[in-house]
Scaffold this motif. Structure first.
Motif, PDB file in Angstrom:
ATOM      1  N   LEU A 120       0.835  -1.208   0.000  1.00 59.63           N
ATOM      2  CA  LEU A 120       0.000   0.000   0.000  1.00 59.63           C
ATOM      3  C   LEU A 120       0.869   1.257   0.000  1.00 59.63           C
ATOM      4  O   LEU A 120       0.611   2.209  -0.749  1.00 59.63           O
ATOM      5  CB  LEU A 120      -0.918  -0.003   1.220  1.00 59.63           C
ATOM      6  CG  LEU A 120      -2.065  -1.015   1.224  1.00 59.63           C
ATOM      7  CD1 LEU A 120      -2.759  -1.026   2.580  1.00 59.63           C
ATOM      8  CD2 LEU A 120      -3.060  -0.712   0.119  1.00 59.63           C
ATOM      9  N   PHE A 121       1.890   1.258   0.844  1.00 60.83           N
ATOM     10  CA  PHE A 121       2.746   2.437   0.924  1.00 60.83           C
ATOM     11  C   PHE A 121       3.616   2.582  -0.314  1.00 60.83           C
ATOM     12  O   PHE A 121       3.792   3.697  -0.835  1.00 60.83           O
ATOM     13  CB  PHE A 121       3.617   2.338   2.180  1.00 60.83           C
ATOM     14  CG  PHE A 121       4.500   3.538   2.390  1.00 60.83           C
ATOM     15  CD1 PHE A 121       3.962   4.799   2.546  1.00 60.83           C
ATOM     16  CD2 PHE A 121       5.886   3.403   2.432  1.00 60.83           C
ATOM     17  CE1 PHE A 121       4.771   5.906   2.744  1.00 60.83           C
ATOM     18  CE2 PHE A 121       6.705   4.498   2.631  1.00 60.83           C
ATOM     19  CZ  PHE A 121       6.150   5.760   2.784  1.00 60.83           C
ATOM     20  N   ALA A 122       4.167   1.475  -0.807  1.00 58.93           N
ATOM     21  CA  ALA A 122       5.061   1.535  -1.970  1.00 58.93           C
ATOM     22  C   ALA A 122       4.338   1.940  -3.239  1.00 58.93           C
ATOM     23  O   ALA A 122       4.969   2.413  -4.190  1.00 58.93           O
ATOM     24  CB  ALA A 122       5.755   0.187  -2.172  1.00 58.93           C
ATOM     25  N   SER A 123       3.028   1.758  -3.293  1.00 60.66           N
ATOM     26  CA  SER A 123       2.277   2.089  -4.511  1.00 60.66           C
ATOM     27  C   SER A 123       1.886   3.562  -4.585  1.00 60.66           C
ATOM     28  O   SER A 123       1.333   3.998  -5.600  1.00 60.66           O
ATOM     29  CB  SER A 123       1.014   1.232  -4.593  1.00 60.66           C
ATOM     30  OG  SER A 123       0.138   1.494  -3.502  1.00 60.66           O
ATOM     31  N   LEU A 124       2.149   4.347  -3.543  1.00 60.32           N
ATOM     32  CA  LEU A 124       1.848   5.778  -3.595  1.00 60.32           C
ATOM     33  C   LEU A 124       2.798   6.476  -4.558  1.00 60.32           C
ATOM     34  O   LEU A 124       3.987   6.166  -4.612  1.00 60.32           O
ATOM     35  CB  LEU A 124       1.988   6.413  -2.206  1.00 60.32           C
ATOM     36  CG  LEU A 124       1.088   5.886  -1.091  1.00 60.32           C
ATOM     37  CD1 LEU A 124       1.393   6.632   0.203  1.00 60.32           C
ATOM     38  CD2 LEU A 124      -0.370   6.024  -1.451  1.00 60.32           C
ATOM     39  N   THR A 127       5.776   7.882  -2.689  1.00 60.34           N
ATOM     40  CA  THR A 127       6.809   6.929  -2.297  1.00 60.34           C
ATOM     41  C   THR A 127       7.679   6.562  -3.489  1.00 60.34           C
ATOM     42  O   THR A 127       8.903   6.437  -3.371  1.00 60.34           O
ATOM     43  CB  THR A 127       6.148   5.672  -1.708  1.00 60.34           C
ATOM     44  OG1 THR A 127       5.178   6.060  -0.734  1.00 60.34           O
ATOM     45  CG2 THR A 127       7.176   4.771  -1.059  1.00 60.34           C
ATOM     46  N   LEU A 128       7.064   6.396  -4.642  1.00 60.77           N
ATOM     47  CA  LEU A 128       7.814   6.055  -5.851  1.00 60.77           C
ATOM     48  C   LEU A 128       8.662   7.231  -6.326  1.00 60.77           C
ATOM     49  O   LEU A 128       9.818   7.056  -6.726  1.00 60.77           O
ATOM     50  CB  LEU A 128       6.844   5.620  -6.950  1.00 60.77           C
ATOM     51  CG  LEU A 128       6.194   4.253  -6.738  1.00 60.77           C
ATOM     52  CD1 LEU A 128       4.959   4.110  -7.613  1.00 60.77           C
ATOM     53  CD2 LEU A 128       7.187   3.141  -7.027  1.00 60.77           C
ATOM     54  N   PHE A 129       8.115   8.427  -6.273  1.00 58.76           N
ATOM     55  CA  PHE A 129       8.857   9.589  -6.765  1.00 58.76           C
ATOM     56  C   PHE A 129      10.047   9.912  -5.875  1.00 58.76           C
ATOM     57  O   PHE A 129      11.142  10.221  -6.367  1.00 58.76           O
ATOM     58  CB  PHE A 129       7.920  10.802  -6.846  1.00 58.76           C
ATOM     59  CG  PHE A 129       8.585  12.044  -7.365  1.00 58.76           C
ATOM     60  CD1 PHE A 129       8.797  12.210  -8.719  1.00 58.76           C
ATOM     61  CD2 PHE A 129       9.013  13.037  -6.501  1.00 58.76           C
ATOM     62  CE1 PHE A 129       9.426  13.357  -9.207  1.00 58.76           C
ATOM     63  CE2 PHE A 129       9.636  14.179  -6.982  1.00 58.76           C
ATOM     64  CZ  PHE A 129       9.837  14.339  -8.342  1.00 58.76           C
ATOM     65  N   TYR A 130       9.857   9.846  -4.567  1.00 64.03           N
ATOM     66  CA  TYR A 130      10.919  10.257  -3.649  1.00 64.03           C
ATOM     67  C   TYR A 130      11.886   9.127  -3.300  1.00 64.03           C
ATOM     68  O   TYR A 130      12.858   9.368  -2.584  1.00 64.03           O
ATOM     69  CB  TYR A 130      10.312  10.841  -2.376  1.00 64.03           C
ATOM     70  CG  TYR A 130       9.810  12.249  -2.568  1.00 64.03           C
ATOM     71  CD1 TYR A 130      10.704  13.304  -2.723  1.00 64.03           C
ATOM     72  CD2 TYR A 130       8.449  12.528  -2.625  1.00 64.03           C
ATOM     73  CE1 TYR A 130      10.250  14.599  -2.924  1.00 64.03           C
ATOM     74  CE2 TYR A 130       7.990  13.823  -2.820  1.00 64.03           C
ATOM     75  CZ  TYR A 130       8.892  14.852  -2.969  1.00 64.03           C
ATOM     76  OH  TYR A 130       8.443  16.135  -3.181  1.00 64.03           O
ATOM     77  N   GLY A 131      11.652   7.913  -3.812  1.00 63.64           N
ATOM     78  CA  GLY A 131      12.580   6.831  -3.542  1.00 63.64           C
ATOM     79  C   GLY A 131      13.978   7.118  -4.055  1.00 63.64           C
ATOM     80  O   GLY A 131      14.973   6.740  -3.425  1.00 63.64           O
ATOM     81  N   GLY A 381      -0.672   5.981 -10.392  1.00 65.76           N
ATOM     82  CA  GLY A 381       0.155   5.880 -11.591  1.00 65.76           C
ATOM     83  C   GLY A 381       0.034   7.085 -12.493  1.00 65.76           C
ATOM     84  O   GLY A 381       1.042   7.595 -13.013  1.00 65.76           O
ATOM     85  N   LEU A 382      -1.194   7.563 -12.713  1.00 65.00           N
ATOM     86  CA  LEU A 382      -1.391   8.731 -13.565  1.00 65.00           C
ATOM     87  C   LEU A 382      -0.721   9.966 -12.964  1.00 65.00           C
ATOM     88  O   LEU A 382      -0.102  10.762 -13.679  1.00 65.00           O
ATOM     89  CB  LEU A 382      -2.885   8.981 -13.766  1.00 65.00           C
ATOM     90  CG  LEU A 382      -3.636   7.957 -14.628  1.00 65.00           C
ATOM     91  CD1 LEU A 382      -5.137   8.223 -14.588  1.00 65.00           C
ATOM     92  CD2 LEU A 382      -3.130   7.989 -16.061  1.00 65.00           C
ATOM     93  N   THR A 383      -0.844  10.127 -11.660  1.00 64.04           N
ATOM     94  CA  THR A 383      -0.218  11.276 -11.011  1.00 64.04           C
ATOM     95  C   THR A 383       1.298  11.182 -11.068  1.00 64.04           C
ATOM     96  O   THR A 383       1.989  12.176 -11.322  1.00 64.04           O
ATOM     97  CB  THR A 383      -0.688  11.378  -9.551  1.00 64.04           C
ATOM     98  OG1 THR A 383      -2.112  11.447  -9.529  1.00 64.04           O
ATOM     99  CG2 THR A 383      -0.113  12.604  -8.888  1.00 64.04           C
TER     100      THR A 383
END
Length: 493
Positions: A120-124, A127-131, A381-383
């Motif tokens: 749930l957290f990894a799919s935000l 979370t993906l952008f700031y990794g 994903g779109l965002t």
């Protein structure tokens, strides 16, 4: 054959750990696929990275910042100034830390809750952008998850009496280390985290004292650097705290509406940045979070709900300063809150799927969960695609401007003054002074005069057609090869 049998035995012994590994691996892969490793550095990233890059002048390090991210990126930045290398390093490291932090929970709550919370957290999109970004908030989120997990392990391991040996010492060290990491990254956040973790210290005095000592030790170790630097550079901790409050516009505020406006992609909702309106899909997504948290706590009421109450309380407490004490919003501020609230939500989903057949048709429940998952993936994903593509082009323009300035025979020592100056100066090897609003008077700016007095070559960069009044008497050179935007360089006559 022996290795295959060992792998099968390992998977049979703990299949949920394998699922958590898959979540972490998928998190890293999606970062590489969607968030391009070649994306240029942002303003805050440039400040953190420049502190340990021996090839460029260090950017101004103001009072609110802490050195945690600088320490995190130092192993790569000290060796190379390649942004691609830094992005790859951070993407891999964030995937590993995602696994490690959520793994602390799976040891005290075996089953699907920890892997599902990690998913749930990894799919935000955040979370993906700031990794792969050199920014502190995501790493604070990982530290908060680890700290709560280690606290639960302390409670589990310390069920008996005795000296501080055996099963309790490891969780205590993990708890102290997690708090230290959070304090190094964002010291004020660590205070709110420890406040939440100290609340459940109700039990035998021997255990309460040891856990409390671990929390205090973590705070002392994490705050030490900030306090020492406060004495060296800012006139003491009180003066630094006041300067940090002035820079962050702290005071009594209510910025929940600004956070709602920032959900769909503005990285900063603070003038002069434009944040736009609240979008209905995001408002529905955000409104569903407290409902799902409450449902999760209700579902876990018979299976030691205290762990999930702790996660929810810590998550909400870590959001308090950003909603009530800071006068602007950025979506990354709430990353620790999202990470911790993922646990009661995951507990609710697992409880829903495990309900007996007589209470709810399994197919209907599975369909509801699948629909929610698809909606989450589509919205996030779109965002993410919108945010990443926009930042990719904008930050690439900064690199192009720096390359164009090399063609103007810019020599060191130098000062880049103007818009996006920090990012451009880092690539050009110069000092920087960023301008957010141009003055209306035709007066030579004080930073320019100081640089000229120090013998530095000065160049100003402007994105736009109009010449700012302070640069009216300067020589103007268009930079037509830079896209997007209409960039010009100005040199004093």
């Amino acid at each position: 054959m022996g290795s295959r049998e060992s792998l099968r035995s390992w998977l049979r012994a703990d299949p949920w750990r394998a699922l958590l590994i898959l979540v972490a691996a998928g998190y890293g892969i999606v970062q590489f696929a969607v968030v391009t490793p070649g994306m240029g550095l942002g303003w805050d990233e440039t400040v953190y990275v420049s502190q340990v890059d021996p090839r460029v002048p260090a950017a101004e390090f103001i009072a609110p910042r802490a050195r945690g991210i600088t320490l995190l990126v130092a192993p790569v930045v000290f060796v190379t100034s390649s942004t691609e290398a830094l992005r790859v390093y951070l993407c891999v490291l964030s995937a590993l830390v995602l696994y490690a932090s959520f793994r602390t929970w799976s040891r005290v709550r075996p089953g699907a809750v920890a892997p599902l919370a990690a998913l749930l957290f990894a799919s935000l999109w955040l979370t993906l952008f700031y990794g792969g970004q050199a920014m502190p908030n995501l790493w604070v989120a990982f530290g908060a998850v680890a700290a709560t997990g280690w606290l639960l392990r302390c409670r589990q391991a310390g069920s008996g009496r005795g000296p501080l040996i055996g099963p309790l010492i490891g969780p205590l060290i993990g708890l102290a280390a997690s708090v230290t990491a959070v304090a190094l990254l964002r010291p004020p956040d660590s205070l709110w985290l420890v406040l939440a973790l100290a609340a459940p210290l109700i039990g035998p005095a021997w255990r309460r004292g040891r856990v409390g000592a671990a929390l205090v030790a973590g705070l002392v170790a994490g705050w030490a650097d900030w306090i020492v630097e406060a004495f060296v550079r800012f006139g003491g901790p009180v003066a630094r705290w006041q300067a940090a409050g002035a820079a962050n516009e702290t005071g009594l505020h209510f910025s929940l509406f600004e956070h709602a406006r920032a959900l769909n992609g503005p990285l900063l909702c603070r003038p002069p940045a434009h944040c736009g309106a609240v979008l209905l899909p995001w408002l529905l997504w955000w409104s569903a979070i407290p409902v799902l948290v409450l449902l999760g706590l209700y579902a876990a009421r018979r299976r030691d709900a205290g762990a999930y109450v702790l996660a929810a309380a810590a998550g909400l407490l870590m959001a308090v300063p950003y909603v009530f004490l800071v006068g602007y919003a950025a979506p990354r501020f709430l990353l620790p809150t999202y990470a911790l609230l993922a646990f009661p939500i995951a507990a609710g989903v697992v409880g829903l799927l495990e309900r007996p057949r007589g209470r709810a048709p399994r197919c209907a429940v599975a369909g509801l969960v699948a629909a929610g998952a698809l909606g989450q993936v589509a919205l996030q994903g779109l965002t993410l695609d919108k945010v990443a593509s926009r930042r990719l082009s904008r930050r690439d323009a900064d690199v192009q401007v720096a390359q164009a300035l090399d063609g103007l025979h810019l020599r060191r020592p130098c000062l880049v003054y103007g818009e996006h100056a920090a990012m451009i100066a880092y690539r050009a090897g110069c000092a920087a002074h960023t301008v957010l609003r141009w003055r209306s008077e035709p007066v030579v700016p004080a930073p320019v005069r100081a640089a000229q007095s120090a013998g530095r070559q000065v160049v100003a960069v402007v994105e736009g057609r109009a010449t700012p009044p302070p640069l009216a008497a300067w020589g103007r050179t268009p930079l037509p090869e830079v896209r997007p935007g209409r960039w010009h360089a100005y040199v004093p006559r």
